[in-house]
Design a protein around this motif. Structure first.
Motif, PDB file in Angstrom:
ATOM      1  N   LEU A  79       0.823  -1.208   0.000  1.00  9.29           N
ATOM      2  CA  LEU A  79       0.000   0.000   0.000  1.00  9.29           C
ATOM      3  C   LEU A  79       0.861   1.264   0.000  1.00  9.29           C
ATOM      4  O   LEU A  79       0.585   2.217  -0.722  1.00  9.29           O
ATOM      5  N   ASN A  80       1.911   1.258   0.795  1.00  4.56           N
ATOM      6  CA  ASN A  80       2.781   2.430   0.845  1.00  4.56           C
ATOM      7  C   ASN A  80       3.576   2.596  -0.448  1.00  4.56           C
ATOM      8  O   ASN A  80       3.846   3.725  -0.873  1.00  4.56           O
ATOM      9  N   THR A  81       3.960   1.478  -1.066  1.00  7.22           N
ATOM     10  CA  THR A  81       4.664   1.560  -2.352  1.00  7.22           C
ATOM     11  C   THR A  81       3.779   2.193  -3.408  1.00  7.22           C
ATOM     12  O   THR A  81       4.214   3.072  -4.178  1.00  7.22           O
ATOM     13  N   GLN A  82       2.527   1.748  -3.469  1.00  7.54           N
ATOM     14  CA  GLN A  82       1.603   2.336  -4.428  1.00  7.54           C
ATOM     15  C   GLN A  82       1.339   3.802  -4.113  1.00  7.54           C
ATOM     16  O   GLN A  82       1.213   4.632  -5.019  1.00  7.54           O
ATOM     17  N   ASN A  83       1.291   4.108  -2.823  1.00  7.75           N
ATOM     18  CA  ASN A  83       1.060   5.501  -2.439  1.00  7.75           C
ATOM     19  C   ASN A  83       2.214   6.386  -2.900  1.00  7.75           C
ATOM     20  O   ASN A  83       2.008   7.498  -3.413  1.00  7.75           O
ATOM     21  N   VAL A  84       3.456   5.896  -2.741  1.00  7.22           N
ATOM     22  CA  VAL A  84       4.611   6.659  -3.203  1.00  7.22           C
ATOM     23  C   VAL A  84       4.552   6.839  -4.716  1.00  7.22           C
ATOM     24  O   VAL A  84       4.814   7.933  -5.241  1.00  7.22           O
ATOM     25  N   ARG A  85       4.217   5.757  -5.421  1.00 10.07           N
ATOM     26  CA  ARG A  85       4.155   5.839  -6.883  1.00 10.07           C
ATOM     27  C   ARG A  85       3.108   6.869  -7.330  1.00 10.07           C
ATOM     28  O   ARG A  85       3.345   7.671  -8.250  1.00 10.07           O
ATOM     29  N   VAL A  86       1.955   6.856  -6.682  1.00 10.12           N
ATOM     30  CA  VAL A  86       0.895   7.806  -7.043  1.00 10.12           C
ATOM     31  C   VAL A  86       1.323   9.234  -6.743  1.00 10.12           C
ATOM     32  O   VAL A  86       1.094  10.153  -7.535  1.00 10.12           O
ATOM     33  N   LEU A  87       1.967   9.422  -5.588  1.00  8.21           N
ATOM     34  CA  LEU A  87       2.376  10.776  -5.220  1.00  8.21           C
ATOM     35  C   LEU A  87       3.504  11.278  -6.114  1.00  8.21           C
ATOM     36  O   LEU A  87       3.614  12.492  -6.363  1.00  8.21           O
ATOM     37  N   GLU A  88       4.357  10.394  -6.598  1.00 11.69           N
ATOM     38  CA  GLU A  88       5.389  10.808  -7.558  1.00 11.69           C
ATOM     39  C   GLU A  88       4.747  11.304  -8.854  1.00 11.69           C
ATOM     40  O   GLU A  88       5.149  12.333  -9.423  1.00 11.69           O
ATOM     41  N   THR A  89       3.751  10.557  -9.327  1.00 12.72           N
ATOM     42  CA  THR A  89       3.043  10.976 -10.537  1.00 12.72           C
ATOM     43  C   THR A  89       2.344  12.307 -10.313  1.00 12.72           C
ATOM     44  O   THR A  89       2.354  13.194 -11.169  1.00 12.72           O
ATOM     45  N   ASN A  90       1.740  12.441  -9.134  1.00 15.62           N
ATOM     46  CA  ASN A  90       1.036  13.682  -8.815  1.00 15.62           C
ATOM     47  C   ASN A  90       2.000  14.871  -8.753  1.00 15.62           C
ATOM     48  O   ASN A  90       1.693  15.966  -9.221  1.00 15.62           O
ATOM     49  N   LEU A  91       3.206  14.639  -8.169  1.00 17.84           N
ATOM     50  CA  LEU A  91       4.178  15.726  -8.081  1.00 17.84           C
ATOM     51  C   LEU A  91       4.621  16.158  -9.473  1.00 17.84           C
ATOM     52  O   LEU A  91       4.738  17.375  -9.752  1.00 17.84           O
ATOM     53  N   ASN A  92       4.853  15.203 -10.347  1.00 15.98           N
ATOM     54  CA  ASN A  92       5.234  15.557 -11.716  1.00 15.98           C
ATOM     55  C   ASN A  92       4.137  16.356 -12.407  1.00 15.98           C
ATOM     56  O   ASN A  92       4.407  17.347 -13.108  1.00 15.98           O
ATOM     57  N   ALA A  93       2.886  15.915 -12.213  1.00 20.09           N
ATOM     58  CA  ALA A  93       1.775  16.653 -12.821  1.00 20.09           C
ATOM     59  C   ALA A  93       1.644  18.045 -12.234  1.00 20.09           C
ATOM     60  O   ALA A  93       1.373  19.026 -12.952  1.00 20.09           O
ATOM     61  N   SER A  94       1.865  18.156 -10.930  1.00 30.26           N
ATOM     62  CA  SER A  94       1.764  19.475 -10.284  1.00 30.26           C
ATOM     63  C   SER A  94       2.850  20.408 -10.797  1.00 30.26           C
ATOM     64  O   SER A  94       2.615  21.612 -11.019  1.00 30.26           O
ATOM     65  N   ARG A  95       4.050  19.884 -10.991  1.00 32.35           N
ATOM     66  CA  ARG A  95       5.126  20.719 -11.531  1.00 32.35           C
ATOM     67  C   ARG A  95       4.822  21.176 -12.952  1.00 32.35           C
ATOM     68  O   ARG A  95       5.101  22.325 -13.332  1.00 32.35           O
ATOM     69  N   ASP A  96       4.238  20.270 -13.753  1.00 34.06           N
ATOM     70  CA  ASP A  96       3.876  20.657 -15.115  1.00 34.06           C
ATOM     71  C   ASP A  96       2.820  21.758 -15.099  1.00 34.06           C
ATOM     72  O   ASP A  96       2.913  22.736 -15.860  1.00 34.06           O
ATOM     73  N   ARG A  97       1.830  21.628 -14.239  1.00 32.10           N
ATOM     74  CA  ARG A  97       0.778  22.634 -14.167  1.00 32.10           C
ATOM     75  C   ARG A  97       1.296  23.948 -13.600  1.00 32.10           C
ATOM     76  O   ARG A  97       0.816  25.023 -13.926  1.00 32.10           O
ATOM     77  N   PHE A  98       2.299  23.843 -12.698  1.00 31.81           N
ATOM     78  CA  PHE A  98       2.907  25.069 -12.176  1.00 31.81           C
ATOM     79  C   PHE A  98       3.643  25.821 -13.287  1.00 31.81           C
ATOM     80  O   PHE A  98       3.642  27.062 -13.329  1.00 31.81           O
ATOM     81  N   GLN A  99       4.277  25.066 -14.188  1.00 32.80           N
ATOM     82  CA  GLN A  99       5.014  25.695 -15.276  1.00 32.80           C
ATOM     83  C   GLN A  99       4.106  26.511 -16.187  1.00 32.80           C
ATOM     84  O   GLN A  99       4.516  27.539 -16.749  1.00 32.80           O
ATOM     85  N   VAL A 100       2.858  26.048 -16.335  1.00 29.71           N
ATOM     86  CA  VAL A 100       1.927  26.763 -17.220  1.00 29.71           C
ATOM     87  C   VAL A 100       1.048  27.723 -16.436  1.00 29.71           C
ATOM     88  O   VAL A 100       0.126  28.324 -17.005  1.00 29.71           O
ATOM     89  N   GLY A 101       1.289  27.838 -15.136  1.00 29.07           N
ATOM     90  CA  GLY A 101       0.565  28.818 -14.344  1.00 29.07           C
ATOM     91  C   GLY A 101      -0.769  28.360 -13.812  1.00 29.07           C
ATOM     92  O   GLY A 101      -1.521  29.162 -13.253  1.00 29.07           O
ATOM     93  N   ASP A 102      -1.072  27.074 -13.934  1.00 22.98           N
ATOM     94  CA  ASP A 102      -2.358  26.574 -13.436  1.00 22.98           C
ATOM     95  C   ASP A 102      -2.332  26.354 -11.928  1.00 22.98           C
ATOM     96  O   ASP A 102      -3.372  26.416 -11.288  1.00 22.98           O
ATOM     97  N   LEU A 103      -1.139  26.082 -11.354  1.00 25.29           N
ATOM     98  CA  LEU A 103      -0.984  25.876  -9.915  1.00 25.29           C
ATOM     99  C   LEU A 103       0.077  26.821  -9.378  1.00 25.29           C
ATOM    100  O   LEU A 103       0.897  27.356 -10.133  1.00 25.29           O
ATOM    101  N   THR A 104       0.059  26.990  -8.095  1.00 26.14           N
ATOM    102  CA  THR A 104       1.041  27.849  -7.445  1.00 26.14           C
ATOM    103  C   THR A 104       2.177  27.022  -6.871  1.00 26.14           C
ATOM    104  O   THR A 104       2.123  25.784  -6.817  1.00 26.14           O
ATOM    105  N   ARG A 105       3.195  27.722  -6.389  1.00 30.06           N
ATOM    106  CA  ARG A 105       4.318  27.045  -5.746  1.00 30.06           C
ATOM    107  C   ARG A 105       3.865  26.314  -4.488  1.00 30.06           C
ATOM    108  O   ARG A 105       4.432  25.287  -4.112  1.00 30.06           O
ATOM    109  N   THR A 106       2.829  26.813  -3.839  1.00 31.78           N
ATOM    110  CA  THR A 106       2.302  26.148  -2.639  1.00 31.78           C
ATOM    111  C   THR A 106       1.771  24.758  -2.964  1.00 31.78           C
ATOM    112  O   THR A 106       1.998  23.792  -2.218  1.00 31.78           O
TER     113      THR A 106
END
Length: 492
Positions: free
Chosen positions: A136-163
């Motif tokens: 469960l924790n392995t899958q959680n890490v994998r999901v959060l890694e994907t989420n972090l990458n997506a958040s960084r991409d959206r931050f680059q285009v101004g859809d999300l903030t640094r927070t």
């Protein structure tokens, strides 16, 4: 004879069978019981006839000049038979005490067997639980890694903030720490499994349902008081201590034995002639029979001290029965309470897991239309993970507590667990073999190790191949990165 150890231990029954055949704690307790069996023929030997043969050779280096009969050398042989007729009850009470301790030893062997099986079940369920938690924790890490990458991409285009990105980074770091802790716990559980079972765990199957669990704690206590091996062992030790008092009292009573003795003298041709010149016989034989009475009159208070000591030990054994009864009652009631509460936790956790799954799906959907933030998704994901960990832990707790309850009730022996894959160990075979043995030159073969060593086993790891919840394989943030800098409700 013991059942043969299986080649692998992927089911609970196989793990129990392997431990039953090769665990050194259990095989050592069997050897201890065989040693206890020998106390019976040792006690019986005090009441059996004894035969002694004594030989002596003398060479008279210096002879007295005034001796009328002074041979140069002599050889003497004495054979003596002694048959105890009365020993104040020491033999009878000693044998009964030894027999009671044999029965106590058998009950202790049952208790050792139950404790081992409880440890095996606990380690088996710990591995299953910890593998699930690591997965469960392995899958959680994998999901959060994907989420972090997506958040960084959206931050680059101004859809999300640094927070938003920082929140994803913090949650991922926390998840990785939790995974490391879960992996360490899994390695520890697998090493404990190896310790008790003697072989590393494979892909463990879910255990079968536990049978004959009581309906109430009072029913568990009633059966435990009748069948718990610890209580039975303490009761037999108490009985033996009563016979020990009789043995001590016999030390101040008369003892009667029938004695027969034969003597043979031979002067080896060195007997001198008599004063009249007649040759003296060089050998002669004598034989005597009779009764021997030993009547102790004064022994410095030793018998009285031995009696008082035996009575004090008897009092200790009586109190020990009560103490063990208290402990067993507490074990049975505690195991019952944990078992019942764990069942309730399982039901509640299953409801929580299903609700958190729906909640996570809903939060993801709402995030895709801009009504939920990344933090909402992270929290929903963590709540689902927590409820799943609680569920697998509760299933482990319920099973282990249920088995501990069976052990407290005296229902956790090999025959109770269906381990008849071969001949089970019968502690009465050795007792029947040695009970009436009177051969002074008898012995068993040289002891060899029975329990298996784990020195050659590899160190365990935290690799998990068990499949987990497919829902957690879905990305947390399923909103595609925007190609423009348009504002969205997620912006802060």
């Amino acid at each position: 004879m013991l059942i043969a150890a299986p080649a692998s231990a992927d089911t609970l029954r196989e793990a129990l069978a392997r431990a039953y055949a090769s665990n050194p704690t259990l095989t050592g307790q069997r050897a201890a019981l065989r040693a206890t069996d020998e106390n019976v023929p040792i006690a019986r030997a005090s009441g059996l006839p004894g035969v002694n043969l004594t030989g002596q050779f003398n060479e008279n280096a210096v002879q007295a000049s005034n001796a009328f009969f002074n041979p140069e050398r002599s050889a003497t042989g004495i054979a003596q038979l002694s048959v105890p007729l009365f020993q104040g009850g020491a033999v009878r009470n000693g044998v009964r005490a030894a027999e009671s301790r044999v029965e106590a030893g058998r009950a202790n062997l049952r208790g050792t067997e139950a404790n081992l099986f409880t440890n095996v079940v606990g380690s088996y369920m710990n591995v299953i639980r910890d593998e699930a938690i690591v997965g469960l924790n392995t899958q959680n890490v994998r999901v959060l890694e994907t989420n972090l990458n997506a958040s960084r991409d959206r931050f680059q285009v101004g859809d999300l903030t640094r927070t938003d990105v920082a929140q994803s980074e913090a949650r991922l770091a926390q998840a990785r720490a939790q995974l490391q802790s879960a992996q360490a716990q899994l390695v520890s559980s697998r090493e404990n499994y190896l310790n008790f079972v003697g072989a590393p765990p494979g892909v463990l199957e879910e255990p079968p349902t536990l049978p004959n669990l009581p309906a109430t704690p009072d029913a568990a206590v009633v059966e435990a008081l009748q069948s718990n091996p610890q209580i039975l062992a303490a009761q037999k030790v108490r009985d033996a201590s009563r016979f020990d008092v009789g043995v001590a009292r016999a030390n101040r009573l008369p003892r009667v034995s029938a004695v027969a003795q034969g003597n043979y003298f031979n002067y080896l041709g060195s007997a001198p002639a008599s004063a009249t010149g007649i040759a003296q016989p060089n050998s002669q034989r004598t034989a005597t029979t009779g009764l021997q009475l030993t009547l102790p009159l004064f022994q410095g208070g030793r018998p009285a001290a031995q009696v008082r000591q035996a009575q004090a030990l008897q009092s200790q054994a009586i109190e020990n029965v009560t103490a063990i009864e208290r402990n067993v009652i507490a074990q049975a009631r505690s195991a019952y309470a944990i078992w019942r509460s764990s069942l309730e936790v399982i039901a509640s956790s299953e409801t929580a897991v299903n609700a958190n799954k729906l909640s996570l799906e809903g939060v993801r959907a709402e995030n895709s239309v801009g009504t939920r933030t990344i933090l909402d998704i992270l929290n929903a994901e963590q709540e689902l993970l927590n409820s799943q960990v609680t569920l697998v832990s509760a299933r482990r707790d319920a099973y282990v507590a249920g088995f501990a309850l069976l052990a407290a009730m005296g229902d956790a022996e090999a025959r109770d667990l269906g381990l008849e894959g071969g001949a089970l160990y019968d502690p009465t075979l050795n007792y029947r073999r040695v009970r009436h043995s009177i051969n002074d030159f008898d012995s068993d073969p040289e002891p060899v190790p029975v329990g298996t060593s784990t020195a050659g086993s590899p160190a365990q790891n935290a690799r998990v191949v068990r499949p987990q919840d497919p829902l957690l394989k879905t990305d947390v943030d399923r909103t595609p990165a925007l190609t423009t800098g348009a504002a969205s409700p997620n912006r802060q």
